[in-house]
Structures are given as structure tokens and as C-alpha cells.
Design a protein around this motif. Structure first.
Motif, PDB file in Angstrom:
ATOM      1  N   ALA A  79       0.855  -1.186   0.000  1.00  0.00           N
ATOM      2  CA  ALA A  79       0.000   0.000   0.000  1.00  0.00           C
ATOM      3  C   ALA A  79       0.893   1.239   0.000  1.00  0.00           C
ATOM      4  N   TRP A  80       0.296   2.399  -0.104  1.00  0.00           N
ATOM      5  CA  TRP A  80       1.091   3.627  -0.136  1.00  0.00           C
ATOM      6  C   TRP A  80       1.830   3.842   1.183  1.00  0.00           C
ATOM      7  N   GLN A  81       1.280   3.335   2.286  1.00  0.00           N
ATOM      8  CA  GLN A  81       1.961   3.466   3.574  1.00  0.00           C
ATOM      9  C   GLN A  81       3.284   2.700   3.573  1.00  0.00           C
ATOM     10  N   VAL A  82       3.308   1.564   2.893  1.00  0.00           N
ATOM     11  CA  VAL A  82       4.530   0.769   2.820  1.00  0.00           C
ATOM     12  C   VAL A  82       5.605   1.540   2.061  1.00  0.00           C
ATOM     13  N   TRP A  83       5.215   2.178   0.956  1.00  0.00           N
ATOM     14  CA  TRP A  83       6.186   2.978   0.199  1.00  0.00           C
ATOM     15  C   TRP A  83       6.700   4.136   1.047  1.00  0.00           C
ATOM     16  N   LEU A  84       5.823   4.723   1.837  1.00  0.00           N
ATOM     17  CA  LEU A  84       6.232   5.804   2.728  1.00  0.00           C
ATOM     18  C   LEU A  84       7.252   5.300   3.752  1.00  0.00           C
ATOM     19  N   MET A  85       7.025   4.109   4.285  1.00  0.00           N
ATOM     20  CA  MET A  85       7.956   3.517   5.248  1.00  0.00           C
ATOM     21  C   MET A  85       9.291   3.175   4.585  1.00  0.00           C
ATOM     22  N   THR A 134       4.996  10.644  12.582  1.00  0.00           N
ATOM     23  CA  THR A 134       4.086  10.965  11.475  1.00  0.00           C
ATOM     24  C   THR A 134       3.737   9.731  10.650  1.00  0.00           C
ATOM     25  N   VAL A 135       4.743   8.970  10.262  1.00  0.00           N
ATOM     26  CA  VAL A 135       4.499   7.780   9.441  1.00  0.00           C
ATOM     27  C   VAL A 135       3.685   6.745  10.216  1.00  0.00           C
ATOM     28  N   THR A 136       3.962   6.605  11.503  1.00  0.00           N
ATOM     29  CA  THR A 136       3.204   5.644  12.314  1.00  0.00           C
ATOM     30  C   THR A 136       1.749   6.060  12.410  1.00  0.00           C
ATOM     31  N   VAL A 137       1.499   7.326  12.668  1.00  0.00           N
ATOM     32  CA  VAL A 137       0.113   7.797  12.759  1.00  0.00           C
ATOM     33  C   VAL A 137      -0.598   7.651  11.423  1.00  0.00           C
ATOM     34  N   MET A 138       0.087   7.992  10.332  1.00  0.00           N
ATOM     35  CA  MET A 138      -0.523   7.875   9.014  1.00  0.00           C
ATOM     36  C   MET A 138      -0.797   6.411   8.657  1.00  0.00           C
ATOM     37  N   SER A 139       0.085   5.518   9.058  1.00  0.00           N
ATOM     38  CA  SER A 139      -0.075   4.101   8.732  1.00  0.00           C
ATOM     39  C   SER A 139      -1.176   3.445   9.547  1.00  0.00           C
ATOM     40  N   LEU A 140      -1.351   3.911  10.773  1.00  0.00           N
ATOM     41  CA  LEU A 140      -2.403   3.365  11.617  1.00  0.00           C
ATOM     42  C   LEU A 140      -3.773   3.943  11.276  1.00  0.00           C
ATOM     43  N   GLY A 141      -3.761   5.063  10.591  1.00  0.00           N
ATOM     44  CA  GLY A 141      -5.024   5.704  10.225  1.00  0.00           C
ATOM     45  C   GLY A 141      -5.678   6.415  11.385  1.00  0.00           C
ATOM     46  N   VAL A 142      -4.855   6.833  12.359  1.00  0.00           N
ATOM     47  CA  VAL A 142      -5.399   7.513  13.546  1.00  0.00           C
ATOM     48  C   VAL A 142      -5.673   8.953  13.207  1.00  0.00           C
TER      49      VAL A 142
END
Length: 142
Positions: A79-85, A134-142
Motif C-alpha cells: 500500500a502507499w503506507q509501505v512505500w512511505l515507510m 508521522t508515518v506511524t500515525v498515518m499508517s495506523l489511520g489515527v
């Protein structure tokens, strides 16, 4: 049905372990930032720094490993979150190498090299702290 419950439990445990490594990394980052802001001598700082930076690098490796495990459980669905990580991970690798070079260039009696190292490290750790949160919050969808 039991296999599905076991898979869901594995996903939950792997994700929680990944988040624990992230939390520990944040704690280590805060410790390193406090150390760089302290008024201790460079000799004292460098001894403490060398110990804590090892923990930091080990936790970055643990985050990478647990992230790969979580991805494997999800059948490498990207997913896009993986690319961000991945982008964050590569930038952390490059910044950590640059920080190591700055540290090795610093000399006890050369205040300019010490300031360069401390300034770069402080910016590096602040960036990492903000980026990981930031990446953790974005990946968790919080």
C-alpha cells in the motif's frame, strides 16, 4: 475457522511487536536529543552517545525486520503506507551513515567539528522523531 483466528492473532501480535519497537526507538531518540542538549563535556557525551546510538541502530534494525514480517503476513500487499515507510527507512539509513561520518570526523580539541557533529545529530534525531511519529500515525489511520 481456527486457522483464520490464528492468522488474525499472528497479524495482531506482529503489528504490536512492530509498534513496541517504534515506541522504544522514540524513547531512545528522546534520550539522544537530551544528551546532545546537555552541558556535559565532549568526552563524557561521546561515551554515553556511543552506548545509546547502538541501541538506536539495533532498534532501527528491529523495526525493519518486524516490518518485513508484518508485510509477509499480509502477503506483501504493498500500500502507499509501505512505500512511505520504505522511503523513510532509506533516508534514515543515509542520515545515519552521514551522522557516523560526522562523529568520526569530530576531534576532542576541535570545537568546530564537535559543533558540526552535534548540530547535524540534533537535526537528524529531531527529523527522525517527527518522521517516525508521522508515518506511524498515518499508517495506523489515527
Amino acid at each position: 475457522m481456527p486457522a483464520q483466528n490464528a492468522t488474525l492473532e499472528l497479524i495482531s501480535l506482529s503489528t504490536n511487536l512492530h509498534l513496541i519497537f517504534i515506541a522504544l526507538t522514540i524513547i531512545i531518540l528522546l534520550r539522544l536529543i537530551i544528551l546532545l542538549h546537555s552541558n556535559k563535556s565532549y568526552q563524557v557525551k561521546s561515551k554515553i552517545y556511543e552506548r545509546w546510538v547502538l541501541f538506536y541502530r539495533a532498534l532501527l534494525s528491529a523495526i525493519l525486520f518486524s516490518g518485513v514480517v508484518v508485510m509477509a503476513i499480509h502477503h506483501f500487499h504493498v500500500a502507499w503506507q509501505v512505500w512511505l515507510m520504505v522511503i523513510l527507512g532509506l533516508s534514515l539509513l543515509i542520515a545515519t551513515i552521514l551522522e557516523f561520518v560526522r562523529y568520526k570526523e569530530s576531534r576532542v580539541y576541535d570545537q568546530m567539528s564537535i559543533r558540526r557533529f552535534e548540530s547535524f545529530s540534533l537535526k537528524h534525531y529531531l527529523f527522525v522523531l517527527v518522521a517516525i511519529i508521522t508515518v506511524t500515525v498515518m499508517s495506523l489511520g489515527v
